[in-house]
Design an enzyme around this catalytic site. Structure first.
Site, PDB file in Angstrom:
ATOM      1  CG  HIS A 298      -2.215  59.321  42.908  1.00  0.00           C
ATOM      2  ND1 HIS A 298      -3.357  58.875  42.287  1.00  0.00           N
ATOM      3  CD2 HIS A 298      -1.829  60.433  42.246  1.00  0.00           C
ATOM      4  CE1 HIS A 298      -3.646  59.678  41.281  1.00  0.00           C
ATOM      5  NE2 HIS A 298      -2.727  60.632  41.234  1.00  0.00           N
TER       6      HIS A 298
ATOM      7  CE  LYS B  95     -10.798  52.162  48.695  1.00  0.00           C
ATOM      8  NZ  LYS B  95     -10.217  51.788  47.426  1.00  0.00           N
ATOM      9  CG  ASP B  96     -11.968  57.483  48.812  1.00  0.00           C
ATOM     10  OD1 ASP B  96     -11.405  56.385  48.999  1.00  0.00           O
ATOM     11  OD2 ASP B  96     -11.780  58.161  47.797  1.00  0.00           O
TER      12      ASP B  96
ATOM     13  CE  LYS C 272      -1.827  54.097  42.088  1.00  0.00           C
ATOM     14  NZ  LYS C 272      -2.449  54.691  43.238  1.00  0.00           N
TER      15      LYS C 272
ATOM     16  NE  ARG D  49     -11.985  58.757  40.850  1.00  0.00           N
ATOM     17  CZ  ARG D  49     -12.795  57.695  40.783  1.00  0.00           C
ATOM     18  NH1 ARG D  49     -12.559  56.644  41.544  1.00  0.00           N
ATOM     19  NH2 ARG D  49     -13.823  57.683  39.957  1.00  0.00           N
TER      20      ARG D  49
ATOM     21  CE1 TYR E 179      -5.109  56.600  39.568  1.00  0.00           C
ATOM     22  CE2 TYR E 179      -6.853  56.408  37.960  1.00  0.00           C
ATOM     23  CZ  TYR E 179      -6.403  56.849  39.179  1.00  0.00           C
ATOM     24  OH  TYR E 179      -7.247  57.520  40.011  1.00  0.00           O
TER      25      TYR E 179
ATOM     26  CG  HIS F 221      -7.050  55.611  46.964  1.00  0.00           C
ATOM     27  ND1 HIS F 221      -7.906  55.688  45.906  1.00  0.00           N
ATOM     28  CD2 HIS F 221      -7.788  55.899  48.065  1.00  0.00           C
ATOM     29  CE1 HIS F 221      -9.121  55.995  46.335  1.00  0.00           C
ATOM     30  NE2 HIS F 221      -9.071  56.140  47.644  1.00  0.00           N
TER      31      HIS F 221
ATOM     32  CG  ASP G 195      -7.472  49.609  47.577  1.00  0.00           C
ATOM     33  OD1 ASP G 195      -6.642  50.487  47.287  1.00  0.00           O
ATOM     34  OD2 ASP G 195      -8.706  49.764  47.462  1.00  0.00           O
TER      35      ASP G 195
ATOM     36  NE  ARG H 276      -4.142  64.842  10.646  1.00  0.00           N
ATOM     37  CZ  ARG H 276      -3.264  63.861  10.594  1.00  0.00           C
ATOM     38  NH1 ARG H 276      -3.608  62.688  10.092  1.00  0.00           N
ATOM     39  NH2 ARG H 276      -2.034  64.035  11.024  1.00  0.00           N
TER      40      ARG H 276
END
Length: 191
Positions: free
Chosen positions: A121, A171-172, A74, A62, A133, A65, A144, A27
């Site tokens: 990360h 933001k980054d 995480k 990303r 995560y 952070h 943050d 399956r």
């Protein structure tokens, strides 16, 4: 075929590369990527508080952070697609302070990384991807923060040739350098 949980310590203290339980048959497959009891048996403490998913296009980065307060360990797994996942040690008393490690996480290899408290990360999306995560601390927007993805002091070797143009959030694009992180956080995190 059945693959049982396996765990490997990474060079960054408290970081692990984990191969989850997978059972394959005609399956497809069944996967269990977290069990408090099995993790404890492997010597890993990770109490899940929140679970997040990201959906990202090929070429997204990303950045690195973290939370300045109430750091967020995480357990990261690529559920669909492929990413180059990066952990950066930001703990000032760690022997690997300022160092990074990167690993390919994919739907195909099913591996996951445990990112410990006090580490940053980030990742590069190699193929359109969904990433899970499982966090051992809540997300607090007021704490943050992050470090720019191409910081010259950390000097991450991103495998950019295989993705084309990179995509960054607004933001980054505005994140500070490792030096700015050191100034703002008294030389690094104490964990």
């Amino acid at each position: 075929m059945v693959q049982k949980f396996e765990c490997s310590k990474l060079g960054i203290e408290g970081a692990y590369l984990i191969e989850p339980f997978v059972a394959y048959d005609e399956r497809g497959y069944f996967i269990k990527d977290y069990s408090a009891e099995i993790f404890q048996d492997m010597g890993i403490s990770h109490d899940i508080k929140e679970v997040f998913y990201t959906n990202s296009h090929k070429g997204v980065i990303r950045a690195i952070h973290f939370q300045r307060e109430k750091q967020q360990p995480k357990l990261v797994r690529c559920v669909y697609g492929e990413i180059f996942d990066v952990v950066v040690d930001l703990r000032k008393n760690s022997p690997t302070f300022g160092e990074w490690e990167g690993y390919i996480l994919s739907e195909e290899n099913k591996k996951e990384i445990l990112v410990p408290a006090g580490c940053g990360h980030g990742y590069l999306v190699m193929e359109d991807s969904i990433v899970s995560y499982k966090c051992a601390e809540k997300f607090y927007g007021e704490y943050d923060d992050g470090i720019i993805w191409n910081d010259t002091q950390i000097n991450i070797s991103w495998p950019l040739k295989s993705v084309g143009n990179i995509i960054l959030s607004e933001k980054d694009k505005k994140l500070g350098s490792f030096q700015e992180f050191l100034k703002a956080n008294r030389g690094g995190f104490e964990v």
